[in-house]
Enzyme design. Structure first.
Site, PDB file in Angstrom:
ATOM      1  N   ASN A  11      88.508 -18.137   5.309  1.00 51.26           N
ATOM      2  CA  ASN A  11      89.433 -17.921   6.283  1.00 51.26           C
ATOM      3  C   ASN A  11      90.383 -16.875   5.506  1.00 51.26           C
ATOM      4  O   ASN A  11      91.268 -17.478   4.732  1.00 51.26           O
ATOM      5  CB  ASN A  11      90.067 -19.174   6.721  1.00 51.26           C
ATOM      6  CG  ASN A  11      91.224 -18.705   7.847  1.00 51.26           C
ATOM      7  OD1 ASN A  11      91.429 -17.573   8.167  1.00 51.26           O
ATOM      8  ND2 ASN A  11      92.131 -19.607   8.032  1.00 51.26           N
ATOM      9  N   TRP A  12      90.161 -15.612   5.757  1.00 46.13           N
ATOM     10  CA  TRP A  12      90.941 -14.674   5.144  1.00 46.13           C
ATOM     11  C   TRP A  12      92.437 -14.389   5.552  1.00 46.13           C
ATOM     12  O   TRP A  12      93.287 -13.722   4.908  1.00 46.13           O
ATOM     13  CB  TRP A  12      90.178 -13.141   4.902  1.00 46.13           C
ATOM     14  CG  TRP A  12      88.995 -13.133   4.433  1.00 46.13           C
ATOM     15  CD1 TRP A  12      88.220 -14.338   3.793  1.00 46.13           C
ATOM     16  CD2 TRP A  12      88.116 -12.252   4.220  1.00 46.13           C
ATOM     17  NE1 TRP A  12      87.065 -13.719   3.401  1.00 46.13           N
ATOM     18  CE2 TRP A  12      86.796 -12.530   3.613  1.00 46.13           C
ATOM     19  CE3 TRP A  12      88.179 -10.937   4.779  1.00 46.13           C
ATOM     20  CZ2 TRP A  12      85.861 -11.710   3.295  1.00 46.13           C
ATOM     21  CZ3 TRP A  12      86.988  -9.754   4.356  1.00 46.13           C
ATOM     22  CH2 TRP A  12      86.041 -10.372   3.578  1.00 46.13           C
ATOM     23  N   LYS A  13      92.546 -14.926   6.868  1.00 50.46           N
ATOM     24  CA  LYS A  13      93.998 -14.809   7.331  1.00 50.46           C
ATOM     25  C   LYS A  13      94.636 -13.595   7.396  1.00 50.46           C
ATOM     26  O   LYS A  13      93.533 -12.638   7.581  1.00 50.46           O
ATOM     27  CB  LYS A  13      95.003 -15.784   6.361  1.00 50.46           C
ATOM     28  CG  LYS A  13      94.667 -17.155   6.148  1.00 50.46           C
ATOM     29  CD  LYS A  13      95.345 -18.197   5.759  1.00 50.46           C
ATOM     30  CE  LYS A  13      94.834 -19.558   5.509  1.00 50.46           C
ATOM     31  NZ  LYS A  13      95.764 -20.678   5.306  1.00 50.46           N
ATOM     32  N   HIS A  97      93.764 -23.494  14.647  1.00 46.17           N
ATOM     33  CA  HIS A  97      94.173 -23.546  13.010  1.00 46.17           C
ATOM     34  C   HIS A  97      95.556 -23.858  13.113  1.00 46.17           C
ATOM     35  O   HIS A  97      96.481 -23.539  13.916  1.00 46.17           O
ATOM     36  CB  HIS A  97      93.994 -22.180  12.337  1.00 46.17           C
ATOM     37  CG  HIS A  97      94.205 -22.111  10.986  1.00 46.17           C
ATOM     38  ND1 HIS A  97      95.456 -21.936  10.485  1.00 46.17           N
ATOM     39  CD2 HIS A  97      93.489 -22.468   9.867  1.00 46.17           C
ATOM     40  CE1 HIS A  97      95.287 -22.202   9.288  1.00 46.17           C
ATOM     41  NE2 HIS A  97      94.031 -22.249   8.839  1.00 46.17           N
ATOM     42  N   GLU A  99      98.074 -22.830  11.306  1.00 44.92           N
ATOM     43  CA  GLU A  99      99.132 -21.824  11.583  1.00 44.92           C
ATOM     44  C   GLU A  99      99.345 -21.217  13.014  1.00 44.92           C
ATOM     45  O   GLU A  99     100.241 -20.703  13.116  1.00 44.92           O
ATOM     46  CB  GLU A  99      98.567 -20.592  10.634  1.00 44.92           C
ATOM     47  CG  GLU A  99      98.958 -21.272   9.096  1.00 44.92           C
ATOM     48  CD  GLU A  99      97.787 -20.414   8.188  1.00 44.92           C
ATOM     49  OE1 GLU A  99      97.014 -19.669   8.122  1.00 44.92           O
ATOM     50  OE2 GLU A  99      97.754 -21.291   7.090  1.00 44.92           O
ATOM     51  N   GLU A 169      92.049 -30.343   8.472  1.00 44.32           N
ATOM     52  CA  GLU A 169      92.700 -29.547   7.627  1.00 44.32           C
ATOM     53  C   GLU A 169      94.137 -30.378   7.757  1.00 44.32           C
ATOM     54  O   GLU A 169      95.131 -29.745   8.699  1.00 44.32           O
ATOM     55  CB  GLU A 169      92.904 -28.257   7.962  1.00 44.32           C
ATOM     56  CG  GLU A 169      91.571 -27.497   8.049  1.00 44.32           C
ATOM     57  CD  GLU A 169      91.813 -26.035   7.894  1.00 44.32           C
ATOM     58  OE1 GLU A 169      91.449 -25.305   6.754  1.00 44.32           O
ATOM     59  OE2 GLU A 169      92.400 -25.363   8.820  1.00 44.32           O
ATOM     60  N   GLY A 175      97.305 -24.065   1.657  1.00 38.43           N
ATOM     61  CA  GLY A 175      98.214 -23.041   1.002  1.00 38.43           C
ATOM     62  C   GLY A 175      99.101 -23.662   0.018  1.00 38.43           C
ATOM     63  O   GLY A 175      99.793 -23.148  -0.614  1.00 38.43           O
ATOM     64  N   SER A 215      93.528 -26.106   0.330  1.00 38.38           N
ATOM     65  CA  SER A 215      93.537 -26.076  -1.045  1.00 38.38           C
ATOM     66  C   SER A 215      92.192 -26.450  -1.577  1.00 38.38           C
ATOM     67  O   SER A 215      92.191 -26.953  -2.808  1.00 38.38           O
ATOM     68  CB  SER A 215      94.553 -26.765  -1.735  1.00 38.38           C
ATOM     69  OG  SER A 215      96.002 -26.286  -1.387  1.00 38.38           O
ATOM     70  N   GLY A 236      90.717 -21.038   2.522  1.00 38.07           N
ATOM     71  CA  GLY A 236      91.732 -20.010   2.743  1.00 38.07           C
ATOM     72  C   GLY A 236      91.625 -19.143   1.508  1.00 38.07           C
ATOM     73  O   GLY A 236      91.195 -17.986   0.954  1.00 38.07           O
ATOM     74  N   GLY A 237      92.747 -19.463   0.581  1.00 36.58           N
ATOM     75  CA  GLY A 237      93.116 -18.804  -0.715  1.00 36.58           C
ATOM     76  C   GLY A 237      92.062 -18.395  -1.488  1.00 36.58           C
ATOM     77  O   GLY A 237      91.799 -17.455  -2.061  1.00 36.58           O
TER      78      GLY A 237
HETATM   79  P1  PGA Z   1      93.800 -22.655   1.956  1.00 36.69           P
HETATM   80  O1  PGA Z   1      93.760 -22.536   3.542  1.00 36.69           O
HETATM   81  O2  PGA Z   1      92.349 -22.942   1.497  1.00 36.69           O
HETATM   82  O3  PGA Z   1      94.623 -21.683   1.347  1.00 36.69           O
HETATM   83  O4  PGA Z   1      94.757 -24.181   1.756  1.00 36.69           O
HETATM   84  C1  PGA Z   1      92.712 -23.204   4.300  1.00 36.69           C
HETATM   85  C2  PGA Z   1      92.811 -22.875   5.737  1.00 36.69           C
HETATM   86  O5  PGA Z   1      93.992 -22.430   6.300  1.00 36.69           O
HETATM   87  O6  PGA Z   1      91.967 -22.826   6.141  1.00 36.69           O
END
Ligand code: PGA
Length: 257
Positions: A11-13, A97, A99, A169, A175, A215, A236-237
């Site tokens: 997930n590149w956000k 998600h 966010e 999640e 994050g 994470s 994500g990251g």
């Molecule tokens: P993260 O994000 O790996 O940066 O914690 C995961 C996600 O939001 O899907």
């Protein structure tokens, strides 16, 4: 023993630009040899989907979108329809998600509408659920997971469920560098699977992929994904670095190739 193909999504956000997005996608496409047996998806920003879609056409990478609007067309300024995503080669869409829920303010009703629209269009839906820190500390993890799963899947048939991946999640782990312990994550996943058995049946519960997000990185991916009910990850990251993402994918591969 149910045989579920692991699923690892990146997930590149709201990250990358035109150049770095293309470079990342092509490094992944060329680095994927030796990771057979894992479904790999990337979720780039909308505006790069089309170009990235054509760049990864010859690979097995699934092109995914981070969001969608549930209506087919009309006066919805700024929104993107499912047909538009399909035009770009999208085969998978994230819904719910954290966010979108907690930063943008999407309700369970909106998440459900989007989930159903994605599934009605025959695309794969990665439905994200998970508790906040407050909810975890007050012992509500399983109740929140149950509530968000039931609400997200309302009106979804058993047949459509075959196109659903659930991403657990924990919001406090996204994050932040904090990860659920493999044991805690496994407990949550096992409870979600049992819930699916209650909502549908055991066959559906055995078949559905439940992946962990929050994470996930090369150093913890293998241990997390070795748990019985953790069928992959939403990253994500660490998905913004090709080497890190590839090593997470390798950690999820059946023989650890
Ligand atoms: P993260 O994000 O790996 O940066 O914690 C995961 C996600 O939001 O899907």
């Amino acid at each position: 023993m149910p045989n579920r193909t692991p699923f690892v999504g990146g997930n590149w956000k709201m990250n990358t630009d035109a150049r770095t997005a293309s470079e990342l996608a092509s490094s992944l496409a060329s680095g994927l040899a030796g990771t057979a047996g894992v479904d790999v998806a990337i979720f780039p920003p909308f505006v790069y989907l089309r170009e990235i879609g054509s760049g990864i056409e010859t690979s097995d990478i699934i092109l995914g979108a981070q969001d969608v609007y549930d209506q087919p067309n009309g006066a919805f300024t700024g929104e993107i329809s499912i047909d538009m995503l399909k035009d770009c080669g999208v085969r998978s869409v994230l819904t719910g998600h954290s966010e979108r829920r907690h930063v943008i303010g999407e309700s369970d009703t909106i998440v459900n509408k989007k989930t159903r629209a994605v599934l009605d269009a025959g695309l794969q839906c990665v439905l994200c659920i998970g508790e906040t820190l407050d909810q975890r500390e007050s012992g509500k993890t399983d109740a929140i997971n149950e509530h968000q799963t039931r609400a997200g899947l309302e009106g979804v048939s058993k047949e459509q469920l075959a196109n659903v991946v659930i991403a657990y999640e924990p919001v406090w782990a996204i994050g932040t560098g904090k990860t659920a312990t493999p044991g805690d994550a496994q407990d949550a996943h096992a409870n979600i699977r049992e819930l699916i058995a209650n909502m549908y049946d055991q066959e559906a519960a055995d078949a559905i992929r439940i992946i962990y997000g929050g994470s996930m990185k090369p150093g913890n991916a293998e241990e997390l994904m070795s748990m019985a009910d953790i069928d992959g990850g939403l990253v994500g990251g660490a998905s913004l670095n090709a080497e890190d993402f590839l090593s997470i994918i390798r950690a999820g591969a059946p023989q650890g190739v």
